[in-house]
Scaffold this motif. Sequence first.
Motif, PDB file in Angstrom:
ATOM      1  N   ASN A   1       0.672  -1.436  -0.170  1.00 41.19           N
ATOM      2  CA  ASN A   1       0.054  -0.203  -0.020  1.00 41.19           C
ATOM      3  C   ASN A   1       0.792   1.165   0.026  1.00 41.19           C
ATOM      4  O   ASN A   1       1.561   1.165   0.675  1.00 41.19           O
ATOM      5  CB  ASN A   1      -0.739   0.162   1.489  1.00 41.19           C
ATOM      6  CG  ASN A   1      -1.914   0.697   1.349  1.00 41.19           C
ATOM      7  OD1 ASN A   1      -1.957   2.292   0.739  1.00 41.19           O
ATOM      8  ND2 ASN A   1      -3.217   0.838   1.808  1.00 41.19           N
ATOM      9  N   PRO A   2       0.737   2.056  -1.176  1.00 37.99           N
ATOM     10  CA  PRO A   2       1.363   3.633  -0.833  1.00 37.99           C
ATOM     11  C   PRO A   2       1.456   4.137   0.198  1.00 37.99           C
ATOM     12  O   PRO A   2       2.191   4.924   0.697  1.00 37.99           O
ATOM     13  CB  PRO A   2       0.885   4.119  -2.175  1.00 37.99           C
ATOM     14  CG  PRO A   2       0.461   3.204  -3.339  1.00 37.99           C
ATOM     15  CD  PRO A   2      -0.135   1.837  -2.230  1.00 37.99           C
ATOM     16  N   ASN A   3       0.238   3.946   1.089  1.00 41.15           N
ATOM     17  CA  ASN A   3       0.239   4.777   2.109  1.00 41.15           C
ATOM     18  C   ASN A   3       0.960   4.786   3.218  1.00 41.15           C
ATOM     19  O   ASN A   3       1.044   5.260   4.272  1.00 41.15           O
ATOM     20  CB  ASN A   3      -1.585   4.699   2.768  1.00 41.15           C
ATOM     21  CG  ASN A   3      -1.905   5.644   1.297  1.00 41.15           C
ATOM     22  OD1 ASN A   3      -2.292   6.833   1.067  1.00 41.15           O
ATOM     23  ND2 ASN A   3      -3.241   4.682   1.401  1.00 41.15           N
ATOM     24  N   TRP A   4       1.546   3.720   3.181  1.00 40.11           N
ATOM     25  CA  TRP A   4       2.783   2.623   4.168  1.00 40.11           C
ATOM     26  C   TRP A   4       4.342   3.365   3.599  1.00 40.11           C
ATOM     27  O   TRP A   4       5.009   2.917   4.647  1.00 40.11           O
ATOM     28  CB  TRP A   4       2.989   1.755   4.035  1.00 40.11           C
ATOM     29  CG  TRP A   4       1.395   0.653   4.108  1.00 40.11           C
ATOM     30  CD1 TRP A   4       0.127   0.789   4.629  1.00 40.11           C
ATOM     31  CD2 TRP A   4       1.461  -0.474   3.763  1.00 40.11           C
ATOM     32  NE1 TRP A   4      -0.680  -0.358   4.784  1.00 40.11           N
ATOM     33  CE2 TRP A   4      -0.303  -1.297   4.841  1.00 40.11           C
ATOM     34  CE3 TRP A   4       2.115  -1.986   3.869  1.00 40.11           C
ATOM     35  CZ2 TRP A   4      -0.561  -2.195   4.515  1.00 40.11           C
ATOM     36  CZ3 TRP A   4       1.856  -3.062   3.893  1.00 40.11           C
ATOM     37  CH2 TRP A   4       0.298  -3.573   4.271  1.00 40.11           C
ATOM     38  N   THR A   5       4.275   3.913   3.353  1.00 44.37           N
ATOM     39  CA  THR A   5       5.692   4.916   2.983  1.00 44.37           C
ATOM     40  C   THR A   5       6.418   5.226   3.690  1.00 44.37           C
ATOM     41  O   THR A   5       7.036   4.892   4.041  1.00 44.37           O
ATOM     42  CB  THR A   5       5.470   5.336   1.802  1.00 44.37           C
ATOM     43  OG1 THR A   5       4.791   5.082   0.212  1.00 44.37           O
ATOM     44  CG2 THR A   5       7.012   6.317   1.468  1.00 44.37           C
ATOM     45  N   PHE A   6       5.545   6.210   4.302  1.00 46.79           N
ATOM     46  CA  PHE A   6       6.033   7.021   5.728  1.00 46.79           C
ATOM     47  C   PHE A   6       6.350   5.844   7.267  1.00 46.79           C
ATOM     48  O   PHE A   6       7.517   6.179   7.763  1.00 46.79           O
ATOM     49  CB  PHE A   6       5.586   7.992   5.766  1.00 46.79           C
ATOM     50  CG  PHE A   6       5.511   9.274   4.582  1.00 46.79           C
ATOM     51  CD1 PHE A   6       6.677   9.885   5.001  1.00 46.79           C
ATOM     52  CD2 PHE A   6       4.627  10.200   3.853  1.00 46.79           C
ATOM     53  CE1 PHE A   6       7.263  11.001   3.769  1.00 46.79           C
ATOM     54  CE2 PHE A   6       4.678  10.967   2.761  1.00 46.79           C
ATOM     55  CZ  PHE A   6       6.071  11.207   3.743  1.00 46.79           C
ATOM     56  N   ILE A   7       5.413   5.102   7.214  1.00 44.41           N
ATOM     57  CA  ILE A   7       6.107   3.417   8.251  1.00 44.41           C
ATOM     58  C   ILE A   7       7.107   3.032   8.090  1.00 44.41           C
ATOM     59  O   ILE A   7       7.510   3.049   8.629  1.00 44.41           O
ATOM     60  CB  ILE A   7       4.496   2.694   8.003  1.00 44.41           C
ATOM     61  CG1 ILE A   7       3.573   4.250   8.036  1.00 44.41           C
ATOM     62  CG2 ILE A   7       4.101   2.014   8.640  1.00 44.41           C
ATOM     63  CD1 ILE A   7       1.938   2.629   8.513  1.00 44.41           C
ATOM     64  N   ILE A   8       7.097   3.088   7.121  1.00 53.32           N
ATOM     65  CA  ILE A   8       8.175   1.367   6.433  1.00 53.32           C
ATOM     66  C   ILE A   8       9.545   2.910   6.721  1.00 53.32           C
ATOM     67  O   ILE A   8      10.383   2.545   7.118  1.00 53.32           O
ATOM     68  CB  ILE A   8       8.265   1.073   5.034  1.00 53.32           C
ATOM     69  CG1 ILE A   8       7.245   0.295   4.361  1.00 53.32           C
ATOM     70  CG2 ILE A   8      10.165   0.869   4.454  1.00 53.32           C
ATOM     71  CD1 ILE A   8       6.737   0.211   3.346  1.00 53.32           C
ATOM     72  N   ILE A   9       9.208   4.298   6.525  1.00 48.12           N
ATOM     73  CA  ILE A   9      10.538   4.841   6.215  1.00 48.12           C
ATOM     74  C   ILE A   9      10.668   5.104   7.250  1.00 48.12           C
ATOM     75  O   ILE A   9      12.082   5.148   7.608  1.00 48.12           O
ATOM     76  CB  ILE A   9      11.057   6.073   5.242  1.00 48.12           C
ATOM     77  CG1 ILE A   9      11.100   5.654   3.397  1.00 48.12           C
ATOM     78  CG2 ILE A   9      11.432   7.293   5.902  1.00 48.12           C
ATOM     79  CD1 ILE A   9      10.361   6.810   2.754  1.00 48.12           C
ATOM     80  N   GLY A  10      10.213   5.412   7.984  1.00 45.77           N
ATOM     81  CA  GLY A  10      10.308   5.740   9.787  1.00 45.77           C
ATOM     82  C   GLY A  10      11.206   4.804  10.162  1.00 45.77           C
ATOM     83  O   GLY A  10      11.820   4.323  11.274  1.00 45.77           O
ATOM     84  N   ALA A  11       9.878   3.808   9.679  1.00 49.83           N
ATOM     85  CA  ALA A  11      10.683   2.026  10.317  1.00 49.83           C
ATOM     86  C   ALA A  11      12.879   2.435  10.465  1.00 49.83           C
ATOM     87  O   ALA A  11      13.069   1.925  11.568  1.00 49.83           O
ATOM     88  CB  ALA A  11       9.597   1.053  10.285  1.00 49.83           C
ATOM     89  N   VAL A  12      12.830   2.359   9.372  1.00 53.74           N
ATOM     90  CA  VAL A  12      14.097   1.916   8.688  1.00 53.74           C
ATOM     91  C   VAL A  12      15.154   3.063   9.718  1.00 53.74           C
ATOM     92  O   VAL A  12      16.055   2.918  10.145  1.00 53.74           O
ATOM     93  CB  VAL A  12      14.382   2.584   7.351  1.00 53.74           C
ATOM     94  CG1 VAL A  12      16.082   2.712   7.098  1.00 53.74           C
ATOM     95  CG2 VAL A  12      13.552   1.498   6.270  1.00 53.74           C
ATOM     96  N   ILE A  13      14.275   4.214   9.685  1.00 52.17           N
ATOM     97  CA  ILE A  13      15.056   5.713  10.796  1.00 52.17           C
ATOM     98  C   ILE A  13      15.244   4.872  11.807  1.00 52.17           C
ATOM     99  O   ILE A  13      16.357   4.977  12.488  1.00 52.17           O
ATOM    100  CB  ILE A  13      14.256   7.127  10.312  1.00 52.17           C
ATOM    101  CG1 ILE A  13      14.474   7.399   9.136  1.00 52.17           C
ATOM    102  CG2 ILE A  13      15.498   7.890  11.362  1.00 52.17           C
ATOM    103  CD1 ILE A  13      13.960   8.244   8.423  1.00 52.17           C
ATOM    104  N   LEU A  14      14.300   4.483  12.390  1.00 54.96           N
ATOM    105  CA  LEU A  14      14.515   4.350  13.663  1.00 54.96           C
ATOM    106  C   LEU A  14      15.516   2.930  13.803  1.00 54.96           C
ATOM    107  O   LEU A  14      16.389   3.272  15.275  1.00 54.96           O
ATOM    108  CB  LEU A  14      13.519   4.040  14.232  1.00 54.96           C
ATOM    109  CG  LEU A  14      11.939   4.941  14.711  1.00 54.96           C
ATOM    110  CD1 LEU A  14      10.724   4.685  15.766  1.00 54.96           C
ATOM    111  CD2 LEU A  14      12.283   5.957  15.794  1.00 54.96           C
ATOM    112  N   ALA A  15      15.259   1.989  13.472  1.00 53.13           N
ATOM    113  CA  ALA A  15      15.850   0.913  13.569  1.00 53.13           C
ATOM    114  C   ALA A  15      17.788   1.576  13.518  1.00 53.13           C
ATOM    115  O   ALA A  15      18.552   0.701  13.553  1.00 53.13           O
ATOM    116  CB  ALA A  15      15.584  -0.218  12.058  1.00 53.13           C
ATOM    117  N   ALA A  16      17.413   2.820  11.904  1.00 55.32           N
ATOM    118  CA  ALA A  16      18.864   3.280  11.902  1.00 55.32           C
ATOM    119  C   ALA A  16      19.829   3.719  13.462  1.00 55.32           C
ATOM    120  O   ALA A  16      21.082   3.133  13.527  1.00 55.32           O
ATOM    121  CB  ALA A  16      19.154   3.942  11.259  1.00 55.32           C
ATOM    122  N   VAL A  17      18.616   5.269  13.555  1.00 60.15           N
ATOM    123  CA  VAL A  17      19.358   4.553  14.948  1.00 60.15           C
ATOM    124  C   VAL A  17      19.570   3.565  16.469  1.00 60.15           C
ATOM    125  O   VAL A  17      20.601   4.082  17.009  1.00 60.15           O
ATOM    126  CB  VAL A  17      18.264   6.149  15.708  1.00 60.15           C
ATOM    127  CG1 VAL A  17      19.043   6.073  17.033  1.00 60.15           C
ATOM    128  CG2 VAL A  17      18.027   7.187  14.542  1.00 60.15           C
TER     129      VAL A  17
END
Length: 357
Positions: A303-319
Motif C-alpha cells: 500500500n503506497p500509504n505505508w511509505t512513511f511508516i516503512i521509511i520511519g521504521a528504517v530511520i528508527l532501526a538505523a538509530v
Amino acid sequence: MRRELGMSLVLVVMCAGLWISNPDFLGQSNVVNTTRQISMLGIYALGMGLVIITGGIDLSIGSVIGLTGVLIAKLSSSGMGCLGYPLWFGIPVALAAAVLVGLLQGLLITRLKLQPFVVTLGGMLLIRGVSQAVAEGGTLSFGDSPFLGLANGGLLRVGRDAVIPYPLVIFLAVLAVGAYVLHFTVLGRYMYALGGNRDAAEYSGIDVTRVEVATYVLSSTLAGIAGVCYASYIGQMSQQVGIGYELYAIAAAVLGGCSLRGGEGSVVGIVVGSAIMRVIDNGINMFQVRYSDGGIARIWRLNPNWTFIIIGAVILAAVVFDQVVHVVQEKRRTRRAGAPAPPDPRPVEAPPAAGAG
C-alpha cells in the motif's frame, strides 16, 4: 569499513529481492530514474554527513533546496511574475544564497555558542517563509525552458532515456571532491577530530570555529546544488518543495555509518545509505507478490500509504542499531581496560648470590 560492507550486502539483497518480485525493477527506465533519485539525494546527504561527522546537525537543507529552486524560477523563468533573466545569472545567484545561509548559520552556532539543532530548525522555518514570499504563495513554472534538460537529459542515450543522467555526473563530481576533502585533507581530519572530542580538538590547536563554519557552508552549498537538480527535475517550484528532505538525508547518513555522536562516517557509506533509501522508496511501488485465488492469477502490492511508516521504521532501526553498536563497543573497551596485564613470557633471572664476583 565493516559496517559499510554490511549495508552494501543489505542493498544487494534488497535489489535482488525486488528484481525477483518484479523483473521491471531492473528495466532501463526504472534503473535510470532510480539512479537519478539516488544521485540527487546523495548530493545533499553528503553535506548532512559532513555535519554529522563533526557532531552537528543541519535541519535546514530541505528548505535550502526549495529556496534555490524558487530563486532560479523567479529570476530565470519567463512565466507570470518571473523576471526572465538568463540562467547563467539565476543559477549563480541562487547558489550564492545557499552559501550565505550556511555561512550565517555557522557563525550563529560558533560565535554565539548556540545549539545547531535550534539554529537550523529556525533557519528551516525562516528560509521556507522566504521561499513562500518569493513565490507569493503560489507555483513558479519553468515552462519549456532548456533548464529542464539538466535533470531529465544525460549521456549515452538509448531509446527515450539517457543511460547516464546528468545528476549522476554531478553526483560523481561531488563525491570525488567530498572524498578528497574528507579523507585526504587536513580539513577532513579536523572534522573527525571535532566530532570525536571537541575539547581535545580545541586544546590540540585546531581552529574549531573555522572548521565548523566551513562544514555548514559545505552542507548548505551541496543542498543548493541538489536544489538546482530538483528544480530542473520537477519543472515547477513552490515553498512545498524540500519539506522533509532533511529526514531522508539524516537517514541516509546514519544508515551509511555516520554516528549521530560524531567522529564516524565515510563517503562510501553515505552513498550506500542514499541508495538504500531510494531503493526502499522505489521498492514500495515495485514490490509485488503473484498468487492464485481460485484459479485466477492475482497480484498483491504494498500500500503506497505505508511509505512513511516503512521509511520511519528504517530511520528508527538505523538509530537503534547505531546505539547498540556504541554500547557494545563501550563494554568491550571497559573489559579491556579492566583486564589484568598478560604475564611477561621472558624468564625471570635469579639474583646473583651474595659475595659473587
